[in-house]
Design an enzyme around this catalytic site. Structure first.
Site, mmCIF file in Angstrom:
data_model
loop_
_atom_site.group_PDB
_atom_site.id
_atom_site.type_symbol
_atom_site.label_atom_id
_atom_site.label_comp_id
_atom_site.label_asym_id
_atom_site.label_seq_id
_atom_site.Cartn_x
_atom_site.Cartn_y
_atom_site.Cartn_z
ATOM 1 N N LEU A 50 0.862 -1.178 0.000
ATOM 2 C CA LEU A 50 0.000 0.000 0.000
ATOM 3 C C LEU A 50 0.900 1.229 0.000
ATOM 4 C CD1 LEU A 50 -2.734 -0.790 2.717
ATOM 5 C CD2 LEU A 50 -2.935 -1.051 0.240
ATOM 6 N N ASP A 51 0.486 2.269 -0.722
ATOM 7 C CA ASP A 51 1.232 3.523 -0.685
ATOM 8 C C ASP A 51 1.257 4.068 0.744
ATOM 9 O OD1 ASP A 51 1.464 3.332 -3.422
ATOM 10 O OD2 ASP A 51 -0.075 4.825 -3.854
ATOM 11 N N LYS A 52 2.244 4.900 1.016
ATOM 12 C CA LYS A 52 2.359 5.521 2.340
ATOM 13 C C LYS A 52 1.064 6.232 2.734
ATOM 14 C CE LYS A 52 5.082 8.918 4.930
ATOM 15 N NZ LYS A 52 6.292 9.771 4.944
#
Length: 233
Positions: A50-52
């Site tokens: 997952l992206d930050k």
């Protein structure tokens, strides 16, 4: 403490907070070392990312064999994932699919083009939740970097708070991994995780709409024409 959604002998599913990277950064611990300490294990294996800025369902394997098995399940598209997003801009279409080649551009951004290289495919529905805001339910059929963020930007609805893709400023980036479904060694597993952080996610109207999306797999998702595979010989 990271919320544990599902703890299995072979893997763990957690609710990742937004604005925490998976790995350590110079000024902040990543979720991987935090979880290893919390679960008192030496190592965990990432099976997807997952992206930050994205919150929600993140799955990690507890040993290499499980990581390899999940790698196969993802490759064979045997794992369904559903995301929630909010935008302050009306989309060009209220439901449908977004398909295109993912191309890296400057400043860490990606864009869609008409090529057949690194094709990303996402299906979506959208719902008005309050004046000026639309909730998107997105089902990515591929797993490319920034895929959903780029897809929604391409239909005129950058995600609220996603300043990298020209989303309106807000208290967070409104992208959340909401549901995951798969079979693991004969067991049917379905994990739901409604968002619980962010003023627009926890508004009464949004929560009511999310309640109505409690079985996202039952919706009539648009048909998708997959790019033809090139076979040798």
């Amino acid at each position: 403490m990271i919320d544990i959604l599902f703890d299995h002998p072979d893997f763990v599913v957690v609710n990742k907070p937004c604005n925490i990277s998976v790995q350590n950064e110079s000024h902040q611990s990543g979720i991987l070392p935090i979880l290893c300490q919390q679960l008192n294990v030496e190592k965990l294996w990432l099976v997807h990312r997952l992206d930050k800025v994205t919150s929600g369902i993140l799955m990690l394997a507890k040993h290499p064999q499980a990581a390899a098995e999940f790698g196969q399940l993802f490759e064979q598209k045997q794992i369904e994932k559903y995301y929630l997003a909010i935008s302050a801009k009306k989309p060009k279409k209220k439901q449908g699919a977004v398909k295109g080649g993912m191309k890296k551009v400057r400043d860490g951004k990606w864009m869609l083009d008409s090529s057949d290289t690194a094709v990303a495919i996402s299906q979506f529905f959208s719902f008005s939740v309050s004046p000026g805001f639309r909730l998107f339910l997105v089902k990515p059929l591929t797993g490319k970097t920034h895929q959903i963020r780029v897809a929604l930007k391409s239909i005129g609805s950058p995600i609220l708070g996603d300043e990298l893709y020209k989303g309106a400023s807000s208290d967070r980036t409104y992208l959340h991994a909401y549901c995951i479904r798969f079979h693991y060694q004969g067991q049917a597993i379905c994990i739901m995780c409604p968002p619980n952080k962010g003023d627009e996610f926890v508004s009464d109207n949004t929560k009511q709409q999310v309640t109505e999306l409690a079985s996202p797999w039952t919706l009539k998702w648009p048909n998708i024409k997959w790019p033809q595979q090139k076979h040798a010989g």
